[in-house]
Design an enzyme around this catalytic site. Structure first.
Site, PDB file in Angstrom:
ATOM      1  N   ARG A 112       0.964  -1.218   0.011  1.00  0.00           N
ATOM      2  CA  ARG A 112       0.083   0.007   0.116  1.00  0.00           C
ATOM      3  C   ARG A 112       0.815   1.271   0.090  1.00  0.00           C
ATOM      4  NH1 ARG A 112      -4.434   0.868   4.846  1.00  0.00           N
ATOM      5  NH2 ARG A 112      -2.727   1.402   5.755  1.00  0.00           N
ATOM      6  N   ASP A 212       1.131  -2.810  12.082  1.00  0.00           N
ATOM      7  CA  ASP A 212       1.332  -3.102  10.756  1.00  0.00           C
ATOM      8  C   ASP A 212       1.599  -4.806  10.683  1.00  0.00           C
ATOM      9  OD1 ASP A 212       3.238  -3.877   8.417  1.00  0.00           O
ATOM     10  OD2 ASP A 212       3.073  -1.663   8.096  1.00  0.00           O
TER      11      ASP A 212
HETATM   12  C1  PRP Z   1      -0.947  -4.531   4.449  1.00  0.00           C
HETATM   13  C2  PRP Z   1      -1.597  -5.847   4.591  1.00  0.00           C
HETATM   14  C3  PRP Z   1      -2.690  -5.756   3.371  1.00  0.00           C
HETATM   15  C4  PRP Z   1      -2.783  -4.097   3.329  1.00  0.00           C
HETATM   16  C5  PRP Z   1      -4.211  -3.787   3.627  1.00  0.00           C
HETATM   17  O1  PRP Z   1       0.162  -4.513   3.549  1.00  0.00           O
HETATM   18  O2  PRP Z   1      -1.238  -6.882   4.659  1.00  0.00           O
HETATM   19  O3  PRP Z   1      -2.082  -6.135   2.306  1.00  0.00           O
HETATM   20  O4  PRP Z   1      -1.839  -3.577   4.203  1.00  0.00           O
HETATM   21  O5  PRP Z   1      -4.448  -2.599   3.584  1.00  0.00           O
HETATM   22  P1  PRP Z   1      -5.720  -1.871   2.545  1.00  0.00           P
HETATM   23  O6  PRP Z   1      -6.861  -3.071   2.789  1.00  0.00           O
HETATM   24  O7  PRP Z   1      -5.655  -0.617   3.002  1.00  0.00           O
HETATM   25  O8  PRP Z   1      -5.321  -2.274   1.300  1.00  0.00           O
HETATM   26  P2  PRP Z   1       1.295  -3.718   3.398  1.00  0.00           P
HETATM   27  O9  PRP Z   1       1.123  -2.716   2.159  1.00  0.00           O
HETATM   28  O10 PRP Z   1       1.643  -3.008   4.749  1.00  0.00           O
HETATM   29  O11 PRP Z   1       2.342  -4.636   2.624  1.00  0.00           O
HETATM   30  P3  PRP Z   1       3.315  -5.775   3.412  1.00  0.00           P
HETATM   31  O12 PRP Z   1       2.082  -6.884   3.771  1.00  0.00           O
HETATM   32  O13 PRP Z   1       4.495  -6.113   2.468  1.00  0.00           O
HETATM   33  O14 PRP Z   1       3.772  -5.345   4.890  1.00  0.00           O
HETATM   34  N1  URA Z   2      -2.123  -2.712   6.841  1.00  0.00           N
HETATM   35  C1  URA Z   2      -1.675  -3.382   8.240  1.00  0.00           C
HETATM   36  O1  URA Z   2      -0.937  -4.191   8.465  1.00  0.00           O
HETATM   37  N2  URA Z   2      -2.346  -2.896   9.376  1.00  0.00           N
HETATM   38  C2  URA Z   2      -3.331  -2.096   9.084  1.00  0.00           C
HETATM   39  O2  URA Z   2      -3.967  -1.708  10.349  1.00  0.00           O
HETATM   40  C3  URA Z   2      -3.836  -1.354   8.031  1.00  0.00           C
HETATM   41  C4  URA Z   2      -3.093  -1.785   7.002  1.00  0.00           C
END
Ligand code: PRP
Ligand code: URA
Length: 221
Positions: A112, A212
């Site tokens: 994201r 996160d």
């Molecule tokens: C996090 C999570 C989802 C996303 C959710 O990933 O694992 O994929 O955010 O958010 P959304 O519903 O608003 O799209 P992140 O972008 O942090 O990547 P990562 O898993 O590599 O840490």
């Molecule tokens: N992605 C995460 O990992 N945590 C949140 O709360 C939202 C998006």
């Protein structure tokens, strides 16, 4: 198990006590990443049990040491796909592979963008040359926040020919905003989660949430 029909009929919240106990471990900011990972595995087990409940079975015969027995096995003609959304879906896929060893595993990488909150696709290993018309697919991502990443993943598999009703989006915590966004776009997709939290904060993190998920899982905070 609760059908959150007030939110949407395709949302299932798994309320097993051991799941809820492990969810408390995940939410606790004092939980180390080693303990976080093992709790993710335990939570995933219960949610995936619900998510796989309607997999189609077919009749098969085996020879027991005593006699021939009629049994029911997963239909060999129906492909089962496990698709973890990188990074945070990875740990859930270990559990999914144990539960369904015959499944194929195809990864999709999404993150994201911190400014726009829009998902960026950086990896997609789903082949375009297989017949997805009967496939059952389990998209694994612990957090359903705005729903942007979930919708991007569903867009990818829908374009390949997977039918909405054969898609399960398997999460650990969902925000009402993400559920609304996802069900507005894909009303027939099944959503499984361990909790529906209160809301998103101004940075689109789930409240109370767990922070996160990827950072806590991989110790990259
Ligand atoms: C996090 C999570 C989802 C996303 C959710 O990933 O694992 O994929 O955010 O958010 P959304 O519903 O608003 O799209 P992140 O972008 O942090 O990547 P990562 O898993 O590599 O840490
Ligand atoms: N992605 C995460 O990992 N945590 C949140 O709360 C939202 C998006």
């Amino acid at each position: 198990m609760t059908m959150l029909s007030k939110i949407h009929p395709s949302v299932t919240v798994c309320e097993h006590p051991l799941l809820q106990h492990n969810l408390a471990i995940l939410r606790d900011s004092n939980t180390t990443h080693e303990r976080f990972r093992s709790a993710v595995r335990r939570v995933s087990l219960f949610i995936l049990q619900e998510a796989t409940r309607n997999l189609p079975l077919t009749k098969a015969y085996v020879e027991t040491p005593i006699t021939k027995a009629e049994t029911r096995i997963l239909s060999p003609d129906i492909p089962i796909l496990i698709t973890p959304i990188l990074r945070a879906g990875l740990m859930m896929s270990d559990v999914a592979m144990d539960l369904v060893p015959s499944a194929s595993v195809y990864h999709v990488g999404l993150y994201r963008d911190e400014e726009t909150l829009r998902p960026i696709t950086y990896y997609n290993k789903l082949p375009s040359n297989i017949d997805y018309s009967h496939a059952r697919i389990f998209l694994l991502d612990p957090m359903l926040a705005t729903g942007g990443s979930g919708i991007a993943a569903i867009d990818i598999v829908s374009k390949l020919g997977v039918r909405q009703e054969n898609i399960a989006f398997v999460s650990i915590i969902a925000a009402p905003e993400g559920i609304k966004n996802l069900t507005d776009n894909y009303p027939a997709v099944h959503i499984y989660t361990g909790a529906v939290d209160e809301r998103l904060n101004d940075k689109a993190y789930i409240v109370p949430g767990l922070g996160d998920a990827g950072d806590r899982m991989f110790g990259t905070v």
